[in-house]
Design an enzyme around this catalytic site. Structure first.
Site, PDB file in Angstrom:
ATOM      1  N   LYS A   1       0.854  -1.179   0.000  1.00 23.94           N
ATOM      2  CA  LYS A   1       0.000   0.000   0.000  1.00 23.94           C
ATOM      3  C   LYS A   1       0.890   1.228   0.000  1.00 23.94           C
ATOM      4  CE  LYS A   1      -3.705   2.244   2.454  1.00 23.94           C
ATOM      5  NZ  LYS A   1      -4.635   2.181   3.573  1.00 23.94           N
TER       6      LYS A   1
ATOM      7  N   LYS B   1      -2.122  -1.692  -3.994  1.00 20.53           N
ATOM      8  CA  LYS B   1      -2.916  -0.482  -4.188  1.00 20.53           C
ATOM      9  C   LYS B   1      -2.070   0.753  -4.077  1.00 20.53           C
ATOM     10  CE  LYS B   1      -5.834   1.275  -0.637  1.00 20.53           C
ATOM     11  NZ  LYS B   1      -6.647   1.061   0.541  1.00 20.53           N
TER      12      LYS B   1
END
Ligand code: PBG
Length: 330
Positions: free
Chosen positions: A199, A254
């Site tokens: 992330k 992500k």
């Protein structure tokens, strides 16, 4: 003499008609690839998210209809995020541990429908802290161990409420192992851990923060001491390797489109289901351009989603999931 492949080989020959293109397609997109993120709200909270036109925060009543639509369209799972009322936010995010909080009631509401659809919930404190960080701040930093202790309890109450899978998005070190043991010791060995192993500290999360009501981060101005540097991808491989060892069942990368190289590396290196998250800012960009008539929405969205499959993703979290699944299954 060098003999070129042409004219014996003409790659356009295979592109002449739809049946050839379909037959030779290397990847496809089906509703079962798509996970729908949903923002849930209390009735007093506004449904509108200005930076995400077309996405509404849903009350638990409104949720029921959308969940039925998602299940009917063949979507395998939902990812739930709460918009916690401001008065319930505090420095240590204790509302996250209230077994009757919004997210637990949302889980129970969906599970009571007995549909074949999975419920994934986020494990992180940002929708519950008044400073908007994913953990607790001690001596000016987000404290790893103190945060994990709270996350364990948060994970446990979500599992108890009926969540099928927990998705830690906090980026604390060692939380997958800590959560796995904590859940196993309490009879939740079957609850999945879908780790946001990779992330990035990304600007593409802006609209999401508006959606969950994190107005402005305070205490620390950004999340760079726990989320990853966008310049790195070796480090992403280390994060994934570590989380697999700690017991993660699936891995999320992500944001999505700016990090397709990371997805491709991960797919080449690891044998574990990988999910791409097409985040709020990616949604907002496509939507805004489409609303201005600068991009054709449906085709652009499909192209953005097949790109994740091509890069090696097994599934994709996308705010476009419901309309795409409905179109694909129509
Ligand atoms: C926080 C969290 C974020 C997103 C999912 N979980 C935002 C953040 O880290 O600030 C972003 C998702 C999106 O932008 O769609 N735990």
């Amino acid at each position: 003499m060098v003999i070129g492949a042409f004219p014996n080989t003409r790659l356009r020959r295979l592109r002449q008609s739809a049946w050839m293109r379909d037959l030779c397609s290397e990847n496809d997109l089906t509703p079962s690839d798509l996970i729908l993120p949903i923002f849930v709200r209390e009735p007093e909270t506004s449904p509108h998210i200005p930076s995400m036109p077309g996405v509404l925060r849903l009350t638990l009543d409104e949720l029921i209809d959308v969940v039925h639509q998602a299940a009917d369209a063949g979507i395998p799972a939902l990812a739930l995020f709460p918009t916690t009322p401001v008065e319930l936010r505090c420095p240590d995010g204790s509302e996250a541990l209230n077994p009757d909080n919004l997210i637990c009631r949302a889980i129970q509401t969906i599970k009571s429908l007995n549909l074949n659809i999975g419920v994934i919930t986020d494990v992180a404190l940002d929708p519950y802290t008044d400073h908007g960080h994913d953990g607790v701040i001690i001596n000016g930093r987000v404290d790893n161990e103190a945060t994990i202790e709270i996350l364990q309890q948060q994970a446990y109450i979500q599992a108890k409420a009926g969540a099928d899978a927990l998705a830690p998005s906090d980026m604390m070190d060692g939380r997958i192992l800590a959560l796995r043991h904590y859940l196993d010791d309490r009879d939740y060995a079957d609850c999945l851990l879908i780790s946001y192993a990779v992330k990035y500290a990304s600007s593409f999360y802006g609209p999401f923060r508006q959606a969950v009501g994190v107005q402005q981060l305070s205490g620390l101005k950004d999340k760079k001491t726990y989320q990853m540097n966008p310049a790195n991808s070796d480090e992403a491989m280390r994060e994934i390797a570590q989380d697999i060892q700690e017991g993660a069942d699936m891995i999320i990368i992500k944001p999505g489109m700016p990090y397709l190289d990371v997805m491709q590396r991960a797919a080449a290196q690891f044998n574990i289901p990988l999910l791409a998250y097409q985040v709020s800012g990616e949604y907002a960009m496509i939507k805004a351009a489409a609303q201005n008539g600068w991009l054709e929405e449906e085709r652009t969205v499909l192209e953005s989603l097949i790109a994740f499959k091509r890069a090696g993703a097994h599934g994709i979290l996308s705010y476009f999931a419901l309309e795409v699944a409905q179109n694909l299954s129509a």
